[in-house]
Scaffold this motif. Structure first.
Motif, mmCIF file in Angstrom:
data_model
loop_
_atom_site.group_PDB
_atom_site.id
_atom_site.type_symbol
_atom_site.label_atom_id
_atom_site.label_comp_id
_atom_site.label_asym_id
_atom_site.label_seq_id
_atom_site.Cartn_x
_atom_site.Cartn_y
_atom_site.Cartn_z
ATOM 1 N N PHE A 16 49.143 -2.360 13.094
ATOM 2 C CA PHE A 16 50.109 -3.452 13.198
ATOM 3 C C PHE A 16 51.158 -3.174 14.278
ATOM 4 C CE2 PHE A 16 48.922 -4.361 8.606
ATOM 5 C CZ PHE A 16 48.243 -5.536 8.906
ATOM 6 N N ASP A 73 59.041 12.278 14.639
ATOM 7 C CA ASP A 73 58.565 12.546 13.281
ATOM 8 C C ASP A 73 59.649 12.080 12.326
ATOM 9 O OD1 ASP A 73 57.733 13.396 10.792
ATOM 10 O OD2 ASP A 73 56.514 14.984 11.662
ATOM 11 N N ALA A 74 59.399 10.936 11.704
ATOM 12 C CA ALA A 74 60.415 10.252 10.916
ATOM 13 C C ALA A 74 60.652 10.897 9.555
ATOM 14 C CB ALA A 74 60.032 8.781 10.755
ATOM 15 N N LYS A 190 56.294 1.511 -1.429
ATOM 16 C CA LYS A 190 56.423 0.131 -0.943
ATOM 17 C C LYS A 190 57.405 -0.668 -1.808
ATOM 18 C CE LYS A 190 53.731 0.288 2.655
ATOM 19 N NZ LYS A 190 54.379 0.510 3.971
ATOM 20 N N LEU A 220 44.128 -4.651 6.787
ATOM 21 C CA LEU A 220 43.698 -4.496 8.189
ATOM 22 C C LEU A 220 43.024 -3.131 8.329
ATOM 23 C CD1 LEU A 220 43.984 -5.501 11.249
ATOM 24 C CD2 LEU A 220 45.942 -3.948 11.344
ATOM 25 N N SER A 222 43.070 -0.474 9.984
ATOM 26 C CA SER A 222 43.795 0.436 10.878
ATOM 27 C C SER A 222 43.372 1.868 10.568
ATOM 28 C CB SER A 222 45.296 0.299 10.630
ATOM 29 O OG SER A 222 45.586 0.757 9.317
HETATM 30 P P1 NAI Z 1 48.554 2.786 11.673
HETATM 31 O O1 NAI Z 1 47.731 3.997 11.462
HETATM 32 O O2 NAI Z 1 48.324 1.992 12.925
HETATM 33 O O3 NAI Z 1 50.113 3.094 11.627
HETATM 34 C C1 NAI Z 1 50.712 4.107 10.874
HETATM 35 C C2 NAI Z 1 51.444 4.985 11.868
HETATM 36 O O4 NAI Z 1 52.354 5.846 11.193
HETATM 37 C C3 NAI Z 1 50.522 5.888 12.679
HETATM 38 O O5 NAI Z 1 50.716 5.629 14.056
HETATM 39 C C4 NAI Z 1 50.992 7.293 12.310
HETATM 40 O O6 NAI Z 1 50.871 8.189 13.397
HETATM 41 C C5 NAI Z 1 52.434 7.022 11.963
HETATM 42 N N1 NAI Z 1 53.112 8.060 11.180
HETATM 43 C C6 NAI Z 1 52.701 8.648 10.027
HETATM 44 N N2 NAI Z 1 53.606 9.557 9.612
HETATM 45 C C7 NAI Z 1 54.627 9.537 10.516
HETATM 46 C C8 NAI Z 1 55.854 10.251 10.647
HETATM 47 N N3 NAI Z 1 56.212 11.183 9.767
HETATM 48 N N4 NAI Z 1 56.648 9.967 11.712
HETATM 49 C C9 NAI Z 1 56.295 9.036 12.612
HETATM 50 N N5 NAI Z 1 55.152 8.324 12.540
HETATM 51 C C10 NAI Z 1 54.321 8.585 11.510
HETATM 52 O O7 NAI Z 1 48.312 1.892 10.380
HETATM 53 P P2 NAI Z 1 48.882 0.477 9.899
HETATM 54 O O8 NAI Z 1 48.016 0.106 8.761
HETATM 55 O O9 NAI Z 1 49.037 -0.466 11.019
HETATM 56 O O10 NAI Z 1 50.304 0.843 9.291
HETATM 57 C C11 NAI Z 1 51.529 0.272 9.730
HETATM 58 C C12 NAI Z 1 52.324 -0.218 8.527
HETATM 59 O O11 NAI Z 1 51.639 -1.327 7.941
HETATM 60 C C13 NAI Z 1 52.484 0.821 7.411
HETATM 61 O O12 NAI Z 1 53.776 0.706 6.869
HETATM 62 C C14 NAI Z 1 51.450 0.353 6.394
HETATM 63 O O13 NAI Z 1 51.747 0.785 5.088
HETATM 64 C C15 NAI Z 1 51.598 -1.139 6.547
HETATM 65 N N6 NAI Z 1 50.534 -1.957 5.952
HETATM 66 C C16 NAI Z 1 49.215 -1.748 6.279
HETATM 67 C C17 NAI Z 1 48.211 -2.518 5.713
HETATM 68 C C18 NAI Z 1 46.773 -2.326 6.103
HETATM 69 O O14 NAI Z 1 45.883 -2.846 5.436
HETATM 70 N N7 NAI Z 1 46.478 -1.629 7.174
HETATM 71 C C19 NAI Z 1 48.525 -3.579 4.742
HETATM 72 C C20 NAI Z 1 49.941 -3.755 4.495
HETATM 73 C C21 NAI Z 1 50.889 -2.951 5.070
#
Ligand code: NAI
Length: 286
Positions: A16, A73-74, A190, A220, A222
């Motif tokens: 996303f 790193d958050a 969440k 999604l 991802s």
């Molecule tokens: P994504 O893998 O593209 O994004 C997650 C990112 O978080 C990655 O780039 C990862 O490197 C980063 N990350 C993890 N730990 C970290 C840290 N300590 N410091 C900095 N960055 C860190 O996956 P996605 O799914 O796009 O996730 C983005 C948001 O969307 C998340 O909050 C996820 O929970 C939310 N979301 C995702 C859904 C899905 O089906 N993919 C559905 C609803 C919400």
């Protein structure tokens, strides 16, 4: 003057965060991203080598340009919070200033201010375990990486955000309905994120004039979602049962994010917006 956005949680073109970057860029914003330190090298080299060139294409014919990629790193707020083993880890040693406070300082030094802050990151080391089998450490790690990280980002970035600015996070319906398989305390993280959206909207609204909203997104494929292990089932379930029987496109979330970040939403704060083909509203699958 165009707006400037900092998007935390972009490490490839599948999630996303990337789609939000594209939508904001298409709307004229300058894009900065924060990339998780262990993923930084591969993301930057993939960008350089043109691996994402196809997905950098914008609907208006332009290309997504990322003005700067910051290591982040958050889970760590200040250098004092970083334990020795991380400091000496070779994946971290090559980068610097990646705690949240230092990252905000670096953005301030480079660009002065931002207008839009996006939190698109989550991590739950025990996400595949049911809540009942989740360890205390696993649970706290999920909330630290996925929820407190947002409080920390707002704490350090809000002071460099222009009034009228907008902040946004991503959440998932498992916070309010039972989604077996979304474990490890991620459902709890969440739920906390959604509650914090309201309290933070009040606090940064009063203090800085900034809006705070969250998007509850549908499934999604991802990188993070694949790690959970049942993403294909969730997508199939949504296609079968949601009011709109189509697969969610990451760009749908990107466009909703661009709306929330824009002056079109200038009185919208403290809200949760579902971008999920309507699945959340179903009570009985038919
Ligand atoms: P994504 O893998 O593209 O994004 C997650 C990112 O978080 C990655 O780039 C990862 O490197 C980063 N990350 C993890 N730990 C970290 C840290 N300590 N410091 C900095 N960055 C860190 O996956 P996605 O799914 O796009 O996730 C983005 C948001 O969307 C998340 O909050 C996820 O929970 C939310 N979301 C995702 C859904 C899905 O089906 N993919 C559905 C609803 C919400």
């Amino acid at each position: 003057r165009g707006k400037r956005a900092f998007i935390a949680g972009v490490a490839d073109d599948q999630g996303f965060g990337w789609a939000i970057a594209k939508a904001l860029s298409a709307a004229g914003a300058e894009i900065l991203v924060g990339t998780w330190v262990p993923a930084l090298n591969i993301f930057e080299s993939s960008l350089r080598r043109g691996k994402f060139d196809e997905s950098r294409r914008l609907p208006n014919g332009g290309l997504l340009e990322i003005a700067k990629v910051y290591p982040l790193d958050a889970v760590f707020d200040t250098p004092d919070d970083v334990p020795e083993d991380i400091k000496n880890n070779k994946r971290y040693a090559g980068s610097e200033a990646w705690t949240v406070k230092e990252c905000a300082e670096a953005v301030k030094a480079d660009f002065g201010t931002i207008d839009i802050l996006v939190h698109s990151l989550a991590n739950g080391p025990e996400v595949t375990k049911p809540l009942l089998e989740t360890s205390r450490n696993g649970y706290l790690a999920a909330v630290s990486a996925s929820t407190y990280s947002y409080i920390s980002l707002l704490k350090y970035f809000a002071p460099i955000m222009n009034p009228g600015g907008s902040s946004l996070s991503l959440t998932y319906v498992a916070s309010e309905q039972i989604i077996p398989g979304y474990g490890g305390g991620m459902s709890s993280a969440k739920a906390a994120l959604e509650s914090d959206t309201r309290v933070l909207a009040f606090e940064v609204g009063r203090k800085y004039g900034i809006r705070v909203n969250t998007i509850s997104a549908g499934p999604l494929r991802s990188r993070a979602a694949k790690a959970i292990g049942f993403i294909d089932d969730m997508i199939n379930y949504s296609c079968a049962n949601a009011p709109l029987q189509k697969e969610l496109d990451a760009d749908d979330v990107g466009n909703a994010a661009a709306f929330l970040a824009s002056p079109l939403a200038s009185s919208v704060t403290g809200t949760l917006l579902y971008v999920d083909n309507g699945l959340h509203a179903m009570g009985l699958a038919v």
